[in-house]
Design a protein around this motif. Sequence first.
Motif, PDB file in Angstrom:
ATOM      1  N   MET A 299      53.344  37.886  27.827  1.00  0.00           N
ATOM      2  CA  MET A 299      52.449  38.652  28.815  1.00  0.00           C
ATOM      3  C   MET A 299      51.207  38.339  28.620  1.00  0.00           C
ATOM      4  O   MET A 299      50.680  38.440  29.890  1.00  0.00           O
ATOM      5  N   ASN A 300      50.668  38.177  27.343  1.00  0.00           N
ATOM      6  CA  ASN A 300      49.145  37.529  27.718  1.00  0.00           C
ATOM      7  C   ASN A 300      49.206  36.340  27.964  1.00  0.00           C
ATOM      8  O   ASN A 300      47.859  35.800  27.998  1.00  0.00           O
ATOM      9  N   CYS A 301      49.913  35.391  28.192  1.00  0.00           N
ATOM     10  CA  CYS A 301      49.522  34.290  28.240  1.00  0.00           C
ATOM     11  C   CYS A 301      49.512  34.357  30.149  1.00  0.00           C
ATOM     12  O   CYS A 301      49.183  33.089  30.630  1.00  0.00           O
ATOM     13  N   ILE A 302      50.023  35.468  30.908  1.00  0.00           N
ATOM     14  CA  ILE A 302      49.773  35.380  32.463  1.00  0.00           C
ATOM     15  C   ILE A 302      48.420  35.392  32.728  1.00  0.00           C
ATOM     16  O   ILE A 302      47.527  36.507  32.033  1.00  0.00           O
TER      17      ILE A 302
ATOM     18  N   ARG B 102      44.727  36.913  34.501  1.00  0.00           N
ATOM     19  CA  ARG B 102      44.688  38.631  35.579  1.00  0.00           C
ATOM     20  C   ARG B 102      43.506  38.005  36.228  1.00  0.00           C
ATOM     21  O   ARG B 102      42.205  37.680  35.274  1.00  0.00           O
ATOM     22  N   LEU B 103      43.503  38.473  37.247  1.00  0.00           N
ATOM     23  CA  LEU B 103      42.235  38.493  37.654  1.00  0.00           C
ATOM     24  C   LEU B 103      40.662  39.170  37.521  1.00  0.00           C
ATOM     25  O   LEU B 103      39.904  38.853  37.532  1.00  0.00           O
ATOM     26  N   GLU B 104      41.448  40.712  36.907  1.00  0.00           N
ATOM     27  CA  GLU B 104      40.356  41.414  37.043  1.00  0.00           C
ATOM     28  C   GLU B 104      40.108  40.568  35.175  1.00  0.00           C
ATOM     29  O   GLU B 104      38.727  40.882  34.886  1.00  0.00           O
ATOM     30  N   ASP B 105      40.265  39.839  34.069  1.00  0.00           N
ATOM     31  CA  ASP B 105      40.268  39.301  33.780  1.00  0.00           C
ATOM     32  C   ASP B 105      38.694  38.161  33.360  1.00  0.00           C
ATOM     33  O   ASP B 105      39.190  36.809  33.614  1.00  0.00           O
ATOM     34  N   GLU B 106      37.885  38.101  32.311  1.00  0.00           N
ATOM     35  CA  GLU B 106      36.930  37.434  32.532  1.00  0.00           C
ATOM     36  C   GLU B 106      36.979  36.159  31.300  1.00  0.00           C
ATOM     37  O   GLU B 106      36.557  37.261  30.298  1.00  0.00           O
ATOM     38  N   VAL B 107      37.981  35.087  31.477  1.00  0.00           N
ATOM     39  CA  VAL B 107      37.663  34.896  29.925  1.00  0.00           C
ATOM     40  C   VAL B 107      37.906  33.316  30.692  1.00  0.00           C
ATOM     41  O   VAL B 107      38.367  32.065  31.353  1.00  0.00           O
ATOM     42  N   GLU B 108      36.712  32.377  29.135  1.00  0.00           N
ATOM     43  CA  GLU B 108      37.517  31.087  29.029  1.00  0.00           C
ATOM     44  C   GLU B 108      38.387  29.551  29.106  1.00  0.00           C
ATOM     45  O   GLU B 108      38.249  29.210  29.519  1.00  0.00           O
ATOM     46  N   GLU B 109      39.086  30.585  28.525  1.00  0.00           N
ATOM     47  CA  GLU B 109      40.433  29.761  28.161  1.00  0.00           C
ATOM     48  C   GLU B 109      42.219  30.992  27.964  1.00  0.00           C
ATOM     49  O   GLU B 109      41.505  31.951  27.975  1.00  0.00           O
TER      50      GLU B 109
ATOM     51  N   HIS C  18      45.248  32.010  27.181  1.00  0.00           N
ATOM     52  CA  HIS C  18      45.883  32.897  25.882  1.00  0.00           C
ATOM     53  C   HIS C  18      47.271  31.429  26.011  1.00  0.00           C
ATOM     54  O   HIS C  18      47.916  31.784  26.496  1.00  0.00           O
ATOM     55  N   VAL C  19      46.757  31.210  24.575  1.00  0.00           N
ATOM     56  CA  VAL C  19      48.783  30.422  24.218  1.00  0.00           C
ATOM     57  C   VAL C  19      49.283  31.124  22.827  1.00  0.00           C
ATOM     58  O   VAL C  19      48.561  31.714  21.954  1.00  0.00           O
TER      59      VAL C  19
END
Length: 329
Positions: free
Chosen positions: A258-261, A263-270, A272-273
């Motif tokens: 689920m964390n690998c999906i 999401r538009l609202e999340d501002e992350v550089e990489e 999750h794997v």
Amino acid sequence: MDNKLIDVKNLKTYFYTDAGVVKAVDDVSFSIEQGKTLGIVGESGCGKSITSLSIMQLVETPPGKIAGGEILYRGENLLEKTPDEMRKIRGKKIAMIFQEPMTSLNPVFTVGQQIIEAIMIHEAGISRQQAREKAIDMLRMVKIPLPEKRIDEYPHQLSGGMRQRVMIAMSLCCNPELLICDEPTTALDVTIQAQILELINELKQKTGASIMMITHDLGVIAEVADDVMVMYAGKVVEQGTTDEIFDSPMHPYTEGLMNCIPRLEDEVEELHVIKGMVPSFDSMPDGCAFCPRCEYAKPVCGKSMPELIEKDGRKIRCFKYTDQWKEEV
């Protein structure tokens, strides 16, 4: 009242190789109710496709063998059927859409010839002309343009999306009660993928068929499934409704998926794997198969395989929800 169309109990499909016994499907149980869709999700090598091939009894023997369990279709154990009896069920009652249509369709026959053959095998007394007319209707139903022309074309003359529609038409031509979809959108671009998923949903509503959707794409699961079964290394690690799985995943593997999906609202550089890879069946770790990749792992996880238990209305295979986890520091 029991509304189960198919009920798989403790299915074990093993491959006997020179290197040892490969437990590709190990003690897997699930059921699908009439008119419902079960999504089976997991990385490549988790046993999803072998589960579907076991139901269809298409596991290559040798080296493969269904070593135990039951596959109950309307209360009758398919594993007790003769090859001739299975041929009458396969395609008529239970049909399958394979992952890559170009390897499933015969390149030397027109798509019409292949659909007509499937119709004539399962419908006694139908003439070839009647079968041809039904084949054209099926191509029209799956929204292939100019079906009267396409029926006389060969697979290589069609696009990937059209070939997949032909496979769906062939699978549905005898009105099966269970449709198994083995990653039917993997090789397609996203726009065609969406069309195929919409088509499968529409046909489910029209025909009332149950669907077993196999995929590694959680977006597909969210689109079509009523219930979800998560597999890892040949075993079920979590089962529940789609809402339960997406709203509150319990198993660390499901949580990782689920964390690998993005999401538009999340501002992350990489993105999750999940670290590591699915273990090879001939070199399984001791204890829980997910232990080497799990961020929550404790020593107990490396000692034995956790049982599949009931927790909050769903099934889960993880020591996190047992007394052994609480007792261990």
